[in-house]
Motif scaffolding. Sequence first.
Motif, PDB file in Angstrom:
ATOM      1  N   ASN A 116      10.414  78.790  33.921  1.00 41.03           N
ATOM      2  CA  ASN A 116      11.489  78.921  32.935  1.00 41.03           C
ATOM      3  C   ASN A 116      11.137  78.212  31.636  1.00 41.03           C
ATOM      4  O   ASN A 116      11.914  77.425  31.089  1.00 41.03           O
ATOM      5  CB  ASN A 116      12.801  78.339  33.472  1.00 41.03           C
ATOM      6  CG  ASN A 116      13.172  78.961  34.786  1.00 41.03           C
ATOM      7  OD1 ASN A 116      12.803  80.132  35.029  1.00 41.03           O
ATOM      8  ND2 ASN A 116      13.846  78.211  35.627  1.00 41.03           N
ATOM      9  N   GLU A 117       9.957  78.474  31.192  1.00 40.92           N
ATOM     10  CA  GLU A 117       9.526  77.896  29.931  1.00 40.92           C
ATOM     11  C   GLU A 117       9.515  76.381  29.947  1.00 40.92           C
ATOM     12  O   GLU A 117       9.593  75.738  28.910  1.00 40.92           O
ATOM     13  CB  GLU A 117      10.410  78.375  28.775  1.00 40.92           C
ATOM     14  CG  GLU A 117      10.496  79.874  28.673  1.00 40.92           C
ATOM     15  CD  GLU A 117      10.144  80.364  27.296  1.00 40.92           C
ATOM     16  OE1 GLU A 117      10.688  79.818  26.329  1.00 40.92           O
ATOM     17  OE2 GLU A 117       9.294  81.269  27.195  1.00 40.92           O
ATOM     18  N   ALA A 118       9.471  75.785  31.128  1.00 40.08           N
ATOM     19  CA  ALA A 118       9.390  74.326  31.187  1.00 40.08           C
ATOM     20  C   ALA A 118       8.107  73.976  31.914  1.00 40.08           C
ATOM     21  O   ALA A 118       7.817  74.526  32.965  1.00 40.08           O
ATOM     22  CB  ALA A 118      10.588  73.747  31.919  1.00 40.08           C
ATOM     23  N   VAL A 119       7.369  73.101  31.311  1.00 40.81           N
ATOM     24  CA  VAL A 119       6.061  72.773  31.869  1.00 40.81           C
ATOM     25  C   VAL A 119       6.155  71.552  32.756  1.00 40.81           C
ATOM     26  O   VAL A 119       6.814  70.571  32.404  1.00 40.81           O
ATOM     27  CB  VAL A 119       5.056  72.507  30.739  1.00 40.81           C
ATOM     28  CG1 VAL A 119       3.725  72.069  31.312  1.00 40.81           C
ATOM     29  CG2 VAL A 119       4.882  73.743  29.898  1.00 40.81           C
ATOM     30  N   THR A 120       5.577  71.653  33.916  1.00 33.55           N
ATOM     31  CA  THR A 120       5.392  70.471  34.745  1.00 33.55           C
ATOM     32  C   THR A 120       3.895  70.263  34.876  1.00 33.55           C
ATOM     33  O   THR A 120       3.150  71.211  35.111  1.00 33.55           O
ATOM     34  CB  THR A 120       5.981  70.684  36.139  1.00 33.55           C
ATOM     35  OG1 THR A 120       7.277  71.201  35.986  1.00 33.55           O
ATOM     36  CG2 THR A 120       5.994  69.376  36.901  1.00 33.55           C
ATOM     37  N   SER A 121       3.505  69.028  34.708  1.00 33.09           N
ATOM     38  CA  SER A 121       2.074  68.769  34.755  1.00 33.09           C
ATOM     39  C   SER A 121       1.729  68.016  36.021  1.00 33.09           C
ATOM     40  O   SER A 121       2.455  67.116  36.437  1.00 33.09           O
ATOM     41  CB  SER A 121       1.694  67.972  33.509  1.00 33.09           C
ATOM     42  OG  SER A 121       0.516  67.296  33.738  1.00 33.09           O
ATOM     43  N   ILE A 122       0.660  68.417  36.654  1.00 29.63           N
ATOM     44  CA  ILE A 122       0.216  67.722  37.859  1.00 29.63           C
ATOM     45  C   ILE A 122      -1.195  67.216  37.625  1.00 29.63           C
ATOM     46  O   ILE A 122      -2.107  67.989  37.323  1.00 29.63           O
ATOM     47  CB  ILE A 122       0.221  68.672  39.068  1.00 29.63           C
ATOM     48  CG1 ILE A 122       1.643  69.210  39.283  1.00 29.63           C
ATOM     49  CG2 ILE A 122      -0.283  67.949  40.308  1.00 29.63           C
ATOM     50  CD1 ILE A 122       1.662  70.468  40.079  1.00 29.63           C
ATOM     51  N   LEU A 123      -1.336  65.896  37.739  1.00 34.19           N
ATOM     52  CA  LEU A 123      -2.663  65.311  37.611  1.00 34.19           C
ATOM     53  C   LEU A 123      -3.177  65.100  39.019  1.00 34.19           C
ATOM     54  O   LEU A 123      -2.681  64.255  39.751  1.00 34.19           O
ATOM     55  CB  LEU A 123      -2.587  63.967  36.891  1.00 34.19           C
ATOM     56  CG  LEU A 123      -1.948  63.986  35.514  1.00 34.19           C
ATOM     57  CD1 LEU A 123      -1.687  62.566  35.056  1.00 34.19           C
ATOM     58  CD2 LEU A 123      -2.864  64.686  34.538  1.00 34.19           C
ATOM     59  N   SER A 124      -4.144  65.903  39.408  1.00 34.56           N
ATOM     60  CA  SER A 124      -4.652  65.724  40.764  1.00 34.56           C
ATOM     61  C   SER A 124      -6.063  65.162  40.709  1.00 34.56           C
ATOM     62  O   SER A 124      -6.876  65.568  39.892  1.00 34.56           O
ATOM     63  CB  SER A 124      -4.623  67.052  41.512  1.00 34.56           C
ATOM     64  OG  SER A 124      -5.608  67.891  41.008  1.00 34.56           O
ATOM     65  N   SER A 125      -6.293  64.217  41.584  1.00 33.70           N
ATOM     66  CA  SER A 125      -7.602  63.592  41.610  1.00 33.70           C
ATOM     67  C   SER A 125      -8.126  63.568  43.018  1.00 33.70           C
ATOM     68  O   SER A 125      -7.398  63.218  43.952  1.00 33.70           O
ATOM     69  CB  SER A 125      -7.506  62.157  41.098  1.00 33.70           C
ATOM     70  OG  SER A 125      -7.835  62.106  39.748  1.00 33.70           O
ATOM     71  N   LYS A 126      -9.367  63.953  43.195  1.00 35.83           N
ATOM     72  CA  LYS A 126     -10.000  63.778  44.497  1.00 35.83           C
ATOM     73  C   LYS A 126     -10.914  62.584  44.384  1.00 35.83           C
ATOM     74  O   LYS A 126     -11.875  62.592  43.625  1.00 35.83           O
ATOM     75  CB  LYS A 126     -10.801  65.024  44.842  1.00 35.83           C
ATOM     76  CG  LYS A 126      -9.966  66.070  45.492  1.00 35.83           C
ATOM     77  CD  LYS A 126     -10.806  67.146  46.141  1.00 35.83           C
ATOM     78  CE  LYS A 126      -9.865  68.170  46.745  1.00 35.83           C
ATOM     79  NZ  LYS A 126     -10.348  69.523  46.614  1.00 35.83           N
TER      80      LYS A 126
END
Lengths: 373, 499, 368
Positions: free
Chosen positions: A271-281
């Motif tokens: 819905n035009e809203a950004v969620t950011s996920i910082l994933s690190s291995k």
Amino acid sequence: MRNIIKRFIVLTTIPFLLSGCWDQRLLKEQKLILLIGYDKGHNGKIISNTDYPISKGVQNNSASTTKSTILTTEGETALDTLLHADLNISEKIDISKAQVVLFGEEMARQGLYKELDHIYRNPKGALGAKVAIIEGKARDAVRIKQEEANLNGQYYDEYLKSGEATGFFTNYNVQSVCPLLLKHTKDPLLPLLKISPERHRARSIGMALFNNEKMTGKLNVSESKMFLLLNGEKKQKVSFLLNTNNQDSQKEFIVIEILNNRQKTKLSVKNEAVTSILSSKLQYRITEYPKDQLTNPILLKKLNKTIQKRLTKKAEKTIAKLQAANCDGFGIEEEIRVHHHQLWKEKYKNADIKNIPIKAKLDLELINSGIIN
Amino acid sequence: MKQTSDFEDKNGQPSTKDVATFDARIEYIKNSFVNTEDLLMLPVSYNSRKGFVIYIATISDSEKIQESILFPLIKFGELNAADIPYTAETQDKITLQESVKALLKGNAVVIFNGLDEIFSFNTMKEISRNLKEPDSEKTVRGSHVGFVENLSTNIGLIRKGIESRHLKINYHQIGEYTNTQIALVYIEGICNPALVKRLEERIQTLSIDMTFSPGYLEELLEDQPFSPFPHLLYTERPDRAIAQLMEGRIILLSEGSSDALALPVSFFSFFQTSDDYNTRIITGSFFRFLRVVCFLLSLLLPSLYIAVIGFHFEIIPKEILVLVKSSVENIPFPPLIEAMVMAFTIELIREAGIRLPTPIGQTIGIVGGLIIGDAIVSAGLVSNIMVIVIALTAISSFTVASYEMSNTVRILTFPIMLSAATFGFAGIIFSLMFIVGHLCKLESLGTPYFTPIAPFNLQGMKDAIIRFPIWLLKDRPRELHVKNKKRLNQPRRWEKNEK
Amino acid sequence: MKNKVQITKLQMITFLIQTQIGVAFLSLPYEIHQIAKGDSWISLLLTGLFMEILVLFYLILCSRFPNQDLFQILHSMFGNAIGKGITFLYMGYFLFTGATILVLFVHILKRWMLPYTPAWVILFLMASVGIYIAIDNLKVIARFYFIATFALLVFLFITPVAFKDENIHYILPIGQSGLMNILKGASNVTLAWQGIEFILLISPFVLASGREKFKAATLANIFITFFYSFLTFVCLIYFNNEVMKLLPQPVLYLLKSFSFKIIERPDLFIISLWIILVGTSFISYLYGASLAGTFLIKRWPRKAWVYLSAFTCFVFALFFNGENEIEKVTKTATYSGYIFFMAIPVFLLLLSFLFKKRSKGEVNAEHY
């Protein structure tokens, strides 16, 4: 005929060589400023503290001794203070070899670009100089009476270099920080030091958070490390101390070192809203675990889970701090601009990072526990 | 009367009554030599004919005269042209005019009253020394023979090296007074005939009273005498001369000089030594590369230092900045003067040492190098880094294989230093542009000097900055336009056979 | 006994590269970034493509007049009077471009390296180097250019250091500035390709068939295009939009921000090498102008024309080097470029097709 021409050329060239040297600036006639510290003065004035070496002459072929000299001047702008400094020094001052530029915290909260502008503008400016923020006054930092290096400039240079290597700081210098100061889609984080005058030492206490060119917050050391991990720094070997017991009251410490870090920033749009996920291995090894031997695989698995939980918590705290300071150190806005260009134009241009949810996702994998189990 | 007419017929020369008679002939010879006192005339009488053995004592071997003239005269009864006893030395029947030339060469001339033949015997005194290794071009491996001051020995050395009927030698005489014999040696069938023709034309049109050294020849023959770069390669080593011949070049030898001149040569010939080919490929290449680097180093190092200290000290790494700064802090002179003083001192030491006997020369080196160097630093006149820079420059200039080229480098350093002190790096670049432009313009006997770099020639690069394996150096230098381009056909054919 | 001056294919390539890459490329990323932003490198590739078409036109023209250079073609197409008139215009154009090179050169050098040295000294040095080399024949010039090409390679080897601090996000998303801006940018940087017209001047001296000449010219053009795009690309991923706006010579600024262990400020070396590149372009224009001159007045030797041309450029650059004039001079150079290296040659080609004019197998005019 040819010889006449040649002679003519030679004769006309000689006057040049005799009258020349317009741009000459002899090394021996310059005072090389290696360290500059800027502080805020009264009425919007700027106080600069400069440190330059003076040599005590050569005695009997032994290496000459050099020592730091410090000069404090006040002026309207950064360059103005240096021009004032020139009035006080027997030779010309030269900042083309500056190694470190320090800012007092108050100064940093007002913005950095103004003070760095003259370095950018000068063709001889020292773009490779490192930048650091001092909690308190930069004056104390410049005047430090340390014993680890000959000159204070060298001291901070080495100090920051080792800090980068061990993973306390980002490695920004005057040049690489410039786009971040100007640009609105990513923000810099700079090393934050504290001076303890009685112990004649500087101490790194984390990183300063910036929103564009203005300092807005602080991270402590372990949060700084976390930030570096989440930001996907690869070169640095970061160590963490964690409590493995689920109760905070009981102390069962473990020290781990991160060996490999594969980081990805994902954006999910709903819905035009950004969620950011910082994933690190992350791949890590255990460098200290005073409590026990690690022979049991089930125990190891459990331990891994605890570590993951602790680190994720720390990550969330770090992110929260960044958001509170409105410091887009991860370059989330940049990611949005690149991957969702239209959306960025409409909604997220110069958006506050506070309003973008950021999640951290850490995957941990134990590689070894040293040469004993 | 009859004799006179014969004389006329033979030579087609205007006969004068004076020359016709025996006495007149003797008088003629005497006059030709302006009555010099080392012209000796041994009166001999033979078959009741009076005669003279004439020779110049200082250049003739009296033993040879005894053996080849006096003994046979006593032994045999008749002295006929045909019956003259043959010794190892040749003898000729020649004219009066030729006899003068023959005498100058060290021959003995025999004239008899009543015989119109004049006999000449080769009784030249061998003024020569033993073959030994040339001091100016020492090698570690390979032949240790050097040329001597005798032309025929030198040609002999080359002939020994190239046992081929294609080796051709053309003699020329240069110098109206000195009559120096020079020999133009080349290999017919490899060497470009146009080159030989061009060179011979140049030699034949030389008109000069004397030449005593190849230096004269060089200046007279080369295209651009004012260029700082040497156009001709000097060598005292027969093996090097042979290698040059085999590449299609021409060798000039002259009587009385132990130097052979190879031409036309290119810039990189001056970096080659015989040792390159006597060491292993990789080490040989490394040494060659080292020499080229040293050339650049000695050309640019002092000026770079001047430019850095005087203009662009931002370039100094921060680790040594303070060191450099404290070293130059109390020096009274600007860096240019400093460098000039030091470079000049080095030149002084070199020039003083070069003509002195070896032990004194060494002393000069020690006094100059150690004492002056040390004193000048502790007196604070020159910074110690400048001493290092200039010493490095001098040493690397001597690394260049050719003496001429190493002099060139050191001369060129001065103008570059000047321009570096005036404009910094920009000055260095401008003077480099002039130098490289000059190198591009140079041509030696019509072949470009700066090849194989400009004009570029990949084949030539194999033997320029590094040395490729011998079996890959298949072609002769292209710029010489040789007749026989292939040098090798199938080296290492055994590899195929053994498979 | 006069042997004809001839150069090889390789020398033709380096000649063209050295002539075209000169003063403009330091500020090229800045100029084009003003219009095409993050897609500037695409613009440059497009310009290169367009120039390739021009190269094709040139070589068709050359193959119709294989033994004639531009001025002789003009002569045989238009006759004596008009031919000489256009030749005169070309001479003016070459002189003007040479002077522009000098003006920009002094401007940048004074900004970056020698701020206090008077302009006339720098100009004098450049002019004397130009005379020294341009006075000799094409063979010598071509040899010099070959060596100068090594200076160019240094740029290619040093700039990739920027990749360690790159940020590819700066140029993403590709195509952000829109097709129109990309095309507009492409048309705006033709000045960087100026010098391509020398194909017409040196083509009769190249020892190669028409096809090989075309290959050589194409190679040169490909090299130049990629060189420009590469440099621009590196600058774009190193500096972001906001910074690019501040940097009129981004290539130098880029190099200035590097530092190595032994050489802490490589830009100073690079600017010095850049002097060589400027020198080569300037020499080409001196050569071109003097060639036109000898064609106009046959009695004067080329040497005299070289001196005259260098003097003219020197004087021009001495008087027109203020900030405002530089902009005007550059603009004029770009527009005159449109006429002289695009319009006239293409026009010539069309006319030669129209009137079926071909070379009458004339022998080359003598060269010095």
